[in-house]
Motif scaffolding. Structure first.
Motif, PDB file in Angstrom:
ATOM      1  N   TYR A 158       4.327 -81.897  11.739  1.00 46.22           N
ATOM      2  CA  TYR A 158       3.066 -81.313  12.202  1.00 46.22           C
ATOM      3  C   TYR A 158       2.048 -81.101  11.082  1.00 46.22           C
ATOM      4  CZ  TYR A 158       5.627 -77.062  10.775  1.00 46.22           C
ATOM      5  OH  TYR A 158       6.355 -76.130  10.089  1.00 46.22           O
ATOM      6  N   VAL A 159       2.470 -81.183   9.815  1.00 48.39           N
ATOM      7  CA  VAL A 159       1.521 -80.966   8.717  1.00 48.39           C
ATOM      8  C   VAL A 159       0.542 -82.139   8.595  1.00 48.39           C
ATOM      9  CG1 VAL A 159       1.251 -80.647   6.235  1.00 48.39           C
ATOM     10  CG2 VAL A 159       3.016 -79.376   7.469  1.00 48.39           C
ATOM     11  N   PRO A 160       1.015 -83.379   8.359  1.00 43.03           N
ATOM     12  CA  PRO A 160       0.041 -84.481   8.337  1.00 43.03           C
ATOM     13  C   PRO A 160      -0.626 -84.685   9.692  1.00 43.03           C
ATOM     14  CG  PRO A 160       2.289 -85.333   8.232  1.00 43.03           C
ATOM     15  CD  PRO A 160       2.374 -83.858   8.048  1.00 43.03           C
ATOM     16  N   ALA A 161       0.100 -84.387  10.764  1.00 43.25           N
ATOM     17  CA  ALA A 161      -0.474 -84.553  12.107  1.00 43.25           C
ATOM     18  C   ALA A 161      -1.649 -83.617  12.337  1.00 43.25           C
ATOM     19  CB  ALA A 161       0.604 -84.319  13.166  1.00 43.25           C
TER      20      ALA A 161
ATOM     21  N   VAL B 189       3.220 -73.973  11.389  1.00 46.81           N
ATOM     22  CA  VAL B 189       2.191 -74.630  12.193  1.00 46.81           C
ATOM     23  C   VAL B 189       0.831 -73.979  11.956  1.00 46.81           C
ATOM     24  CG1 VAL B 189       1.397 -75.083  14.549  1.00 46.81           C
ATOM     25  CG2 VAL B 189       3.806 -75.422  13.961  1.00 46.81           C
ATOM     26  N   GLY B 190       0.796 -72.650  11.966  1.00 40.23           N
ATOM     27  CA  GLY B 190      -0.459 -71.941  11.758  1.00 40.23           C
ATOM     28  C   GLY B 190      -1.043 -72.185  10.380  1.00 40.23           C
TER      29      GLY B 190
ATOM     30  N   ALA C   6      -5.840 -77.607   7.333  1.00 34.24           N
ATOM     31  CA  ALA C   6      -6.570 -78.740   7.902  1.00 34.24           C
ATOM     32  C   ALA C   6      -8.002 -78.345   8.250  1.00 34.24           C
ATOM     33  CB  ALA C   6      -5.843 -79.266   9.143  1.00 34.24           C
ATOM     34  N   GLY C   7      -8.187 -77.113   8.703  1.00 33.35           N
ATOM     35  CA  GLY C   7      -9.523 -76.644   9.045  1.00 33.35           C
ATOM     36  C   GLY C   7     -10.411 -76.418   7.845  1.00 33.35           C
TER      37      GLY C   7
ATOM     38  N   ILE D 141       1.944 -80.724  18.973  1.00 33.79           N
ATOM     39  CA  ILE D 141       2.716 -79.506  19.185  1.00 33.79           C
ATOM     40  C   ILE D 141       2.728 -79.189  20.677  1.00 33.79           C
ATOM     41  CG2 ILE D 141       2.292 -78.526  16.900  1.00 33.79           C
ATOM     42  CD1 ILE D 141       0.088 -76.801  18.148  1.00 33.79           C
ATOM     43  N   THR D 142       3.683 -78.400  21.085  1.00 32.21           N
ATOM     44  CA  THR D 142       3.790 -77.985  22.479  1.00 32.21           C
ATOM     45  C   THR D 142       2.942 -76.734  22.710  1.00 32.21           C
ATOM     46  OG1 THR D 142       5.682 -76.541  22.049  1.00 32.21           O
ATOM     47  CG2 THR D 142       6.148 -78.866  22.540  1.00 32.21           C
TER      48      THR D 142
END
Length: 288
Positions: A36-39, A152-153, A159-160, A194-195
């Motif tokens: 989920y990091v590069p995603a 994830v957060g 990324a933001g 992510i779900t």
């Protein structure tokens, strides 16, 4: 890239005390990072990264239409590969000639390297603010941990940052950072990265950010904070002498009470980043 010198302070036992100036770290291994990091970066920066040849005609047209409607630049059409090309080879000048060079270099990069290699180069060179270049340095700067341990957060928060590192700094602009991170989480969920359950957990879980006021833009942040406080005081004095001033003071007092209510009782000086029900609702800042 014009980077300031990096100075590392150690105590008499060799333990790290502080780092001033540009901060670099060993390159992060893309395969060692959680998926989920590069995603997160692909979801917010370049959703068609895996399929385009270096530039994205659809994204370019969409950005052009959005900018024409707004009458100003509100959206960029550069892909991750174009951003890497600019970072590696070009100056930040905004000219048609430089844009053409950027497009050609992006296509060349796509022919020369795989998508994963391009993404790894991008993540390890991009600027995250506070003097941190690369995701490993940014992770250590903002969260005191390795990039392979990001949640994830935290990944959404980093990324933001890329849109405007100073404007969305979680150190000095926690509310904006939280709202921006929520946009990233929304895009991640919509893209299937992510779900809904993972998104909900990221929103509810606290994101603790190191408050170490380091980096080459620290002085600018402090100066901007002083300017904002001076402007608020000036406006308050002006409104106090005008009709309706008392009502405005009462409204401001209510806002101040809400901010105080958001402080953590066991963590003086820390404040939640409220985002109208959309942001990371408890972006708590640590003193680490």
């Amino acid at each position: 890239i014009d980077r300031q010198p990096s100075v590392t302070y150690l105590d008499r036992n060799g333990a790290l005390v502080a780092v001033r100036g540009s901060q670099q770290a060993p390159p992060a291994d893309l395969e060692a990072l959680p998926d989920y990091v590069p995603a997160a970066f692909i979801a917010i920066e370049d959703q068609r990264f895996r399929w385009h040849p270096g530039f994205d005609p659809v994204g370019m047209v969409r950005a052009m239409v959005a900018n024409m409607r707004a009458g100003r630049v509100v959206q960029g059409g550069s892909t991750i590969t174009q951003q890497l090309a600019k970072n590696l080879f070009l100056t930040p000048d905004q000219t048609l000639r430089r844009k053409g060079q950027e497009l050609m270099l992006a296509v060349w990069l796509e022919m020369k390297f795989s998508k994963d290699e391009i993404l790894a180069l991008y993540l390890n060179r991009v600027y995250f603010g506070a003097g941190a270049y690369g995701i490993e340095a940014a992770s250590q700067r903002y969260f005191d941990k390795s990039a392979k341990d990001l949640t994830v957060g935290e990944a959404a928060l980093l990324a933001g940052l890329l849109k405007a590192p100073s404007r969305y700094s979680p150190v000095s602009e926690s509310e904006r950072a939280a709202a921006r991170a929520t946009v990233v989480l929304d895009e991640m969920e919509e893209s299937g990265v992510i779900t809904p359950e993972q998104r909900a957990a990221a929103v509810l879980g606290p994101v603790r950010v190191s408050r170490d006021d380091a980096g080459p833009d620290a002085a600018d942040r402090r100066r901007a904070g002083r300017d904002r406080r001076a402007a608020r005081e000036c406006l308050a004095r002006g409104r106090a002498g005008r009709p309706g001033g008392a009502g405005r003071r009462r409204t401001r007092a209510r806002h101040d009470r809400r901010r105080l209510l958001c402080r953590q009782p066991d963590q003086p000086g820390r404040r939640c980043a409220a985002s109208g029900g959309l942001g990371l609702q408890a972006l708590r800042l640590s003193d680490g």
